[in-house]
Write a protein that holds these residues in place. Structure first.
Motif, PDB file in Angstrom:
ATOM      1  N   MET A   1       0.833  -1.181   0.000  1.00 59.20           N
ATOM      2  CA  MET A   1       0.000   0.000   0.000  1.00 59.20           C
ATOM      3  C   MET A   1       0.877   1.243   0.000  1.00 59.20           C
ATOM      4  SD  MET A   1      -2.814  -1.219   2.878  1.00 59.20           S
ATOM      5  CE  MET A   1      -4.027   0.047   2.538  1.00 59.20           C
ATOM      6  N   ARG A   2       0.451   2.268  -0.727  1.00 62.36           N
ATOM      7  CA  ARG A   2       1.151   3.548  -0.719  1.00 62.36           C
ATOM      8  C   ARG A   2       0.906   4.178   0.650  1.00 62.36           C
ATOM      9  NH1 ARG A   2      -1.704   6.545  -5.469  1.00 62.36           N
ATOM     10  NH2 ARG A   2      -3.446   5.642  -4.303  1.00 62.36           N
ATOM     11  N   THR A   3       1.971   4.308   1.437  1.00 62.41           N
ATOM     12  CA  THR A   3       1.807   4.624   2.857  1.00 62.41           C
ATOM     13  C   THR A   3       2.451   5.951   3.231  1.00 62.41           C
ATOM     14  OG1 THR A   3       1.856   2.248   3.337  1.00 62.41           O
ATOM     15  CG2 THR A   3       2.144   3.753   5.202  1.00 62.41           C
ATOM     16  N   LEU A   4       1.666   6.786   3.906  1.00 64.14           N
ATOM     17  CA  LEU A   4       2.138   8.056   4.445  1.00 64.14           C
ATOM     18  C   LEU A   4       2.316   7.919   5.956  1.00 64.14           C
ATOM     19  CD1 LEU A   4       2.666  11.144   4.353  1.00 64.14           C
ATOM     20  CD2 LEU A   4       0.194  11.453   4.644  1.00 64.14           C
ATOM     21  N   PHE A   5       3.499   8.241   6.435  1.00 63.96           N
ATOM     22  CA  PHE A   5       3.756   8.322   7.873  1.00 63.96           C
ATOM     23  C   PHE A   5       3.770   9.806   8.227  1.00 63.96           C
ATOM     24  CE2 PHE A   5       5.325   4.182   6.729  1.00 63.96           C
ATOM     25  CZ  PHE A   5       4.947   3.391   7.806  1.00 63.96           C
ATOM     26  N   LEU A   6       2.965  10.185   9.219  1.00 61.96           N
ATOM     27  CA  LEU A   6       2.725  11.604   9.468  1.00 61.96           C
ATOM     28  C   LEU A   6       2.811  11.975  10.939  1.00 61.96           C
ATOM     29  CD1 LEU A   6       1.700  14.438   8.505  1.00 61.96           C
ATOM     30  CD2 LEU A   6      -0.633  13.562   8.807  1.00 61.96           C
ATOM     31  N   GLN A   7       3.636  12.986  11.224  1.00 60.68           N
ATOM     32  CA  GLN A   7       3.521  13.731  12.472  1.00 60.68           C
ATOM     33  C   GLN A   7       2.724  14.960  12.105  1.00 60.68           C
ATOM     34  OE1 GLN A   7       4.834  12.688  15.581  1.00 60.68           O
ATOM     35  NE2 GLN A   7       3.383  14.232  16.283  1.00 60.68           N
ATOM     36  N   ALA A   8       1.498  15.033  12.564  1.00 60.32           N
ATOM     37  CA  ALA A   8       0.537  16.008  12.051  1.00 60.32           C
ATOM     38  C   ALA A   8       0.845  17.430  12.505  1.00 60.32           C
ATOM     39  CB  ALA A   8      -0.872  15.627  12.490  1.00 60.32           C
ATOM     40  N   PRO A   9       0.439  18.414  11.711  1.00 60.09           N
ATOM     41  CA  PRO A   9       0.542  19.808  12.163  1.00 60.09           C
ATOM     42  C   PRO A   9      -0.378  20.030  13.353  1.00 60.09           C
ATOM     43  CG  PRO A   9      -0.725  19.655  10.121  1.00 60.09           C
ATOM     44  CD  PRO A   9      -0.152  18.298  10.367  1.00 60.09           C
ATOM     45  N   SER A  10       0.075  20.815  14.305  1.00 56.54           N
ATOM     46  CA  SER A  10      -0.755  21.085  15.493  1.00 56.54           C
ATOM     47  C   SER A  10      -0.476  22.504  15.965  1.00 56.54           C
ATOM     48  CB  SER A  10      -0.480  20.048  16.589  1.00 56.54           C
ATOM     49  OG  SER A  10       0.898  20.002  16.910  1.00 56.54           O
ATOM     50  N   PHE A  11      -0.005  22.663  17.197  1.00 54.85           N
ATOM     51  CA  PHE A  11       0.277  23.979  17.755  1.00 54.85           C
ATOM     52  C   PHE A  11       1.568  24.533  17.167  1.00 54.85           C
ATOM     53  CE2 PHE A  11      -1.487  20.998  20.825  1.00 54.85           C
ATOM     54  CZ  PHE A  11      -2.698  21.587  21.121  1.00 54.85           C
ATOM     55  N   ASP A  12       1.636  25.826  17.005  1.00 60.83           N
ATOM     56  CA  ASP A  12       2.841  26.455  16.480  1.00 60.83           C
ATOM     57  C   ASP A  12       4.007  26.211  17.442  1.00 60.83           C
ATOM     58  OD1 ASP A  12       4.429  28.046  14.788  1.00 60.83           O
ATOM     59  OD2 ASP A  12       4.117  29.787  16.083  1.00 60.83           O
ATOM     60  N   GLY A  13       5.103  25.652  16.926  1.00 61.42           N
ATOM     61  CA  GLY A  13       6.265  25.390  17.758  1.00 61.42           C
ATOM     62  C   GLY A  13       6.143  24.166  18.635  1.00 61.42           C
ATOM     63  N   PHE A  14       5.142  23.330  18.397  1.00 64.81           N
ATOM     64  CA  PHE A  14       4.862  22.162  19.246  1.00 64.81           C
ATOM     65  C   PHE A  14       5.812  21.018  18.907  1.00 64.81           C
ATOM     66  CE2 PHE A  14       2.373  18.250  20.154  1.00 64.81           C
ATOM     67  CZ  PHE A  14       2.049  18.476  21.479  1.00 64.81           C
ATOM     68  N   ASP A  15       6.611  20.586  19.884  1.00 63.81           N
ATOM     69  CA  ASP A  15       7.497  19.449  19.680  1.00 63.81           C
ATOM     70  C   ASP A  15       6.776  18.196  20.143  1.00 63.81           C
ATOM     71  OD1 ASP A  15       9.643  17.804  19.187  1.00 63.81           O
ATOM     72  OD2 ASP A  15      10.661  18.283  21.051  1.00 63.81           O
ATOM     73  N   GLY A  16       5.926  17.681  19.258  1.00 64.66           N
ATOM     74  CA  GLY A  16       5.171  16.474  19.590  1.00 64.66           C
ATOM     75  C   GLY A  16       5.734  15.254  18.933  1.00 64.66           C
ATOM     76  N   GLY A  17       6.910  15.395  18.330  1.00 62.18           N
ATOM     77  CA  GLY A  17       7.492  14.323  17.539  1.00 62.18           C
ATOM     78  C   GLY A  17       7.656  13.031  18.301  1.00 62.18           C
ATOM     79  N   ALA A  18       7.701  11.959  17.536  1.00 57.99           N
ATOM     80  CA  ALA A  18       7.746  10.630  18.137  1.00 57.99           C
ATOM     81  C   ALA A  18       9.081  10.324  18.792  1.00 57.99           C
ATOM     82  CB  ALA A  18       7.422   9.583  17.070  1.00 57.99           C
ATOM     83  N   GLY A  19      10.015  11.263  18.777  1.00 52.93           N
ATOM     84  CA  GLY A  19      11.232  11.098  19.534  1.00 52.93           C
ATOM     85  C   GLY A  19      11.223  11.939  20.798  1.00 52.93           C
ATOM     86  N   SER A  20      10.157  12.680  21.015  1.00 53.62           N
ATOM     87  CA  SER A  20      10.054  13.590  22.149  1.00 53.62           C
ATOM     88  C   SER A  20       9.656  12.835  23.416  1.00 53.62           C
ATOM     89  CB  SER A  20       9.016  14.672  21.840  1.00 53.62           C
ATOM     90  OG  SER A  20       8.802  15.495  22.948  1.00 53.62           O
TER      91      SER A  20
END
Length: 475
Positions: free
Chosen positions: A1-20
């Protein structure tokens, strides 16, 4: 399947990344690499990774691409869940045939509740999700995929059996080629690391039992499962070739020093390559090991001191003695190893007096830089269970951040309100940094290192702007 992995846009300057380690806006704009998304992306052919926050990717930008994909996998967290669901709604409005799943600590421990709260989500991958996502992307029948919770054709939520914990960590492909393909390294900035930097994991899990720590209690586990030394060094060699502009390499393992002989072996190989590197460490590494690491190119250790009160350290099962941490810090100073010390206010047993004790402890041991966080009872942690059982959790603030992505103080104790805990963060920073010796040290660094002048001035502007926003929250 054509797959998109996404850390979605949210708050400005928000470090919600999966390494956080915790998801919120930082005092200084910071972004960790989305390693937990990049890992399954490395397993799935023809995938794409979008890390929206550091790349300033808007919702419109994301929605404009969703027709190119059959499957989207988003990393979510307790603070970002509601925002992430809104992004999914917009994506599915554009591409109704898109299948969307969630990964992350929140859905690992609250799979049923997450699916109930978000009917638009098709599935969640629990626990260690790398190969679960690969099976979905490869088109396997969902009913056969271990570790998957999903809606069947009738809309009924089904929970498959758990996926066994992975032990052969060398079976995972490198994440850094995905970084090179889809991310711009200059967009990733951490105040205490040299810029630009690269970070990745050499192992998962942590031996410590800290009651507040998210990843070991939800995904990684308490056994430190490691990649072989050779496997790690091969990825380092790829990084050196792919990123000649890299100034520092950071090993993002929860506690890289959990296996001292392995840490020494990696350091010796890094020394041969001339790599400047840093890592997470517990404040109990013996001096002889610290010297080996320093000789192998170690520049900085990220150390979770948490508190300067011994009873609080016992309460959170830190497994650390104050005097051991002091000796470790002294050894680092003498060997020329910098320390970024992290502290947490509002842990069980906190009082007005213990906050002052921790501030005095921090100024006494004097790490190069510090980070002061607020105790965050994430679902799935022992702290969360404690908070519910003892009535410490303020239900009105249970989302851990406010509407602007700023971390709040959700816990309150007899004699210590969440407002007092929140306000003590600013006092901590001021008393640590606004000392003549520390100011002199920072100015000296700026004068002797011209590249630091512009950086520290920018960080200062960001820091004071952040404090103003925190005061508005408190008001």
């Amino acid at each position: 399947m054509r797959t998109l992995f996404l850390q979605a846009p949210s708050f400005d300057g928000f470090d919600g990344g999966a390494g956080s380690r915790y998801q919120a806006r930082r005092e200084i704009q910071s972004y960790w690499y989305p390693t937990w998304l990049a890992q399954p992306a490395a397993l799935v052919e023809n995938s794409k990774l979008i890390d929206a926050p550091p790349h300033k990717t808007t919702l419109a930008d994301v929605v404009g691409q969703v027709r190119d994909f059959d499957l989207a996998v988003l990393h979510t967290s307790t603070p970002s869940f509601a925002s992430d669901v809104k992004v999914i709604e917009a994506m599915k409005a554009e591409n109704p045939n898109l299948k969307v799943g969630l990964i992350g600590a929140k859905v690992a421990v609250q799979s049923d509740a997450s699916l109930a709260e978000a009917p638009i989500v098709d599935f969640v991958a629990r626990n260690e999700f790398d190969f679960t996502i690969k099976d979905v992307a490869d088109g396997h029948d969902w009913s056969t995929i271990k570790g998957l919770s999903y809606r069947n054709g009738s809309g009924v939520v089904m929970h498959n059996e758990d996926r066994p914990v992975m032990h052969d960590m060398d079976s995972l492909p490198f994440v850094t080629p995905v970084y090179k393909r889809d991310l711009k390294m200059e967009n990733y900035f951490i105040g205490y690391l040299k810029h630009p930097y690269i970070s990745f994991y050499t192992g998962r899990g942590c031996k410590s039992r800290c009651t507040f720590c998210l990843w070991p209690q939800t995904v990684g586990g308490h056994r430190y499962r490691t990649r072989s030394v050779g496997h790690v060094i091969e990825e380092v060699k790829f990084v050196l070739q792919a990123y000649p502009q890299m100034k520092e390499l950071f090993f993002d393992d929860d506690t890289f020093t959990d296996d001292l002989p392995r840490a020494e072996a990696i350091a010796k190989e890094l020394g041969k390559l001339g790599v400047m590197w840093s890592c997470n460490a517990k404040a109990n590494v013996p001096r002889e090991t610290l010297k080996v690491l320093k000789d192998g190119g170690l520049r900085l250790l990220l150390v979770g001191y948490e508190s300067g009160n011994q009873q609080i350290l016992h309460n959170i099962k830190k497994g650390m003695r104050i005097e051991v941490a002091e000796q470790f810090t002294k050894d680092c100073h003498e060997l020329g190893i910098m320390i970024h010390g992290t502290f947490i206010l509002g842990l069980p047993g906190e009082t007005k007096e213990t906050i002052q004790e921790t501030i005095k402890f921090a100024t006494r041991i004097n790490p190069h830089t510090i980070q002061v966080s607020l105790a965050a009872p994430y679902p799935g942690t022992f702290l969360y269970k404690q908070a519910l059982e003892n009535g410490w959790l303020d239900a009105a603030n249970a989302e851990l951040i406010n509407d602007n992505g700023i971390q709040i103080a959700p816990l309150t104790y007899p004699g210590l309100s969440h407002t007092e805990i929140f306000s003590s963060v600013e006092d901590f920073y001021k008393r640590f940094y606004f000392r003549v010796p520390k100011i002199a040290s920072i100015v000296g660094e700026m004068v002797t290192q011209p590249d630091m002048m512009k950086r520290r001035l920018r960080e200062g502007v960001e820091f004071f702007r952040f404090l103003r926003e925190r005061r508005a929250v408190a008001a």
